[in-house]
Scaffold this active site. Structure first.
Site, PDB file in Angstrom:
ATOM      1  N   PHE A  10       1.008   5.755  -2.366  1.00  0.00           N
ATOM      2  CA  PHE A  10       2.470   6.430  -2.175  1.00  0.00           C
ATOM      3  C   PHE A  10       2.154   7.758  -1.170  1.00  0.00           C
ATOM      4  CE2 PHE A  10       4.663   5.146  -6.466  1.00  0.00           C
ATOM      5  CZ  PHE A  10       5.090   3.964  -5.884  1.00  0.00           C
ATOM      6  N   HIS A  63      -5.948  -7.633  -2.687  1.00  0.00           N
ATOM      7  CA  HIS A  63      -5.311  -8.441  -1.747  1.00  0.00           C
ATOM      8  C   HIS A  63      -5.930  -9.605  -1.001  1.00  0.00           C
ATOM      9  CE1 HIS A  63      -7.656  -5.538   0.678  1.00  0.00           C
ATOM     10  NE2 HIS A  63      -6.720  -4.567   0.303  1.00  0.00           N
ATOM     11  N   ASP A  89       0.074  -4.037  -2.602  1.00  0.00           N
ATOM     12  CA  ASP A  89      -0.263  -2.999  -1.515  1.00  0.00           C
ATOM     13  C   ASP A  89       0.230  -2.494  -0.800  1.00  0.00           C
ATOM     14  OD1 ASP A  89      -2.293  -1.770   0.185  1.00  0.00           O
ATOM     15  OD2 ASP A  89      -2.812  -3.963   1.360  1.00  0.00           O
TER      16      ASP A  89
END
Length: 441
Positions: free
Chosen positions: A57, A238, A306
């Site tokens: 963020f 990921h 992600d």
């Protein structure tokens, strides 16, 4: 609130009563009580809100890319009710002061959150690991955004320290020794910029050619070996290759796949250009298909986004200059539901990938399932109401998406601990900040 005639992910039709912050009852038929708000969910799909275990963020440090307010709005508009922020902000989250700073910023979040701690040569393990961390990591085994790549000895020390404190470790698994340097520009005698070498590639596929599949395979192998030796709880972030997934599962290590590695491949790069650059990079279509198979058959544990927003101006650069990362927190669940609508995934599998299994892996016992006593973190969807994804209509500050023009199934409303934080009506109304740290208390 009483939600009547809701269809759950497994196909059961149930009434769901919400009292305060919790689900009070899930029954075949519940009668409304005096003063109780009633929602008719006939022909609608009620899901536990997504737990996105991997977002960036960007606060502190880069509020032009994303803030907790804007990122959590995007999350809520996509049916995400819990996010886990990664440590490669500026400054990085490597000590108690930085954890407190990020937690104060997260007070703007509409959705529940976790804060993960980072590892650099300057980190303070005793202080950091005493904080209410969601996990240690994303621990970077190669540099990515934020340049937090660490060496093998520090990685082993960090895993040992986290294990001693009973904290899971999330790993960014790429080994820079396996990168193909022949395709990268030489910096020797560069002068004002990088010199173009004889073998330098500037096409949009160059980033994928540079950060090879073997780099992931080698790093997953190393991480799993350390985890096995230390008895650690590891989670591989990921994973982008079938080989990386298979090695993790052989070692009993959980792993996640992103929507972009699940649905996009190197074949999409001519259209995406530098907006398709991320770490790890997109893989071949054959590898993408192998990843999808492992997501569909239950091998992969989690889908996480992600979510890594950058501005259009930053991404609109040469392949070696553009930053890595794509936004995704608002589109992940809608894209997966569109896949389920087409029969490529089941709705139960979507629930498990996005909610039930993340809650189990990361010890969130009150989240992830629609059961009495759990937090009322819910999202309601009309599975027949698809919407074309347009970056300018999304709520991330990025304002773009690698899934421009794809179909998604977006929530009609999203609820966090019993309060509606997003409603997809003409005003697209958002509620007040509701987010709480899932590790506090």
């Amino acid at each position: 609130m009483l939600i009547q005639n809701a269809t759950l992910a497994d196909g059961r039709r149930r009434d769901v009563r919400v009292e305060g912050e919790r689900i009070a009852a899930v029954e075949r038929r519940l009668s409304p009580r005096d003063g109780e708000s009633v929602v008719d969910a006939d022909d609608k799909l009620l899901l536990p809100g997504m737990i996105d275990a991997h977002v960036h963020f960007r606060e502190p440090g880069f509020p032009d890319k994303e803030t907790w307010a804007s990122g959590s709005r995007a999350a809520a508009a996509g049916g995400v009710t819990t996010v886990v922020d990664q440590p490669n902000t500026e400054p990085p989250t490597i000590d108690g002061e930085r954890v407190a700073e990020k937690a104060a910023l997260a007070a703007d979040s509409l959705v529940d959150f976790g804060i993960s701690g980072g590892v650099t040569p300057d980190w303070d393990p005793d202080e950091l690991l005493a904080e209410p961390l969601f996990a240690l990591g994303e621990v970077f085994l190669a540099d990515s955004t934020g340049e937090m790549g660490i060496d093998a000895d520090l990685f082993t020390d960090a895993v040992a320290a986290a294990t001693e404190h009973g904290i899971a470790v999330t790993v960014h698994a790429e080994d820079a020794d396996e990168f193909d340097e022949s395709v990268r520009p030489s910096s020797e005698d560069a002068g004002d910029g990088q010199r173009q070498g004889a073998d330098e590639r500037t096409d949009t596929d160059a980033w994928s050619a540079f950060r090879t599949p073997e780099a992931e395979h080698a790093a997953v192998e190393r991480a799993c070996r350390v985890g096995e030796e230390l008895g650690a709880q590891l989670h591989i972030a990921h994973t982008s290759t079938p080989g990386g997934i298979d090695r993790a599962k052989e070692a009993g290590v959980t792993c996640e796949v992103t929507p972009h590695h699940l649905l996009l491949s190197r074949d999409d790069l001519p259209e995406l250009g530098t907006f398709g650059r991320m770490n790890p990079p997109l893989r071949s279509e054959q590898r993408r298909e192998g990843v999808f198979e492992r997501v569909a058959d239950g091998t992969v544990d989690i889908v996480a986004t992600d979510h890594a927003p950058h501005t259009r101006a930053e991404k609109d650069a040469a392949i070696w200059d553009a930053p890595s990362g794509v936004p995704g927190v608002e589109t992940a669940l809608p894209l997966l539901l569109a896949e389920a609508r087409e029969g490529r995934l089941s709705y139960e599998r979507v629930r498990d990938l996005t909610a039930a299994t993340p809650a189990a892996v990361f010890d969130l016992p009150r989240k992830g399932r629609i059961e009495a006593g759990n937090d009322a973190n819910l999202a309601l969807f009309d599975p027949d109401a698809t919407r074309e994804i347009r970056g300018e209509q999304l709520h991330s500050k990025a304002g773009w998406t690698p899934f421009e023009g794809w179909d998604g199934i977006f929530p009609e409303w999203t609820m966090v601990r019993g309060e509606t934080v997003y409603r997809n009506d003409e005003d697209e109304a958002f509620g007040d900040a509701r987010g709480e740290n899932v590790r506090s208390g």
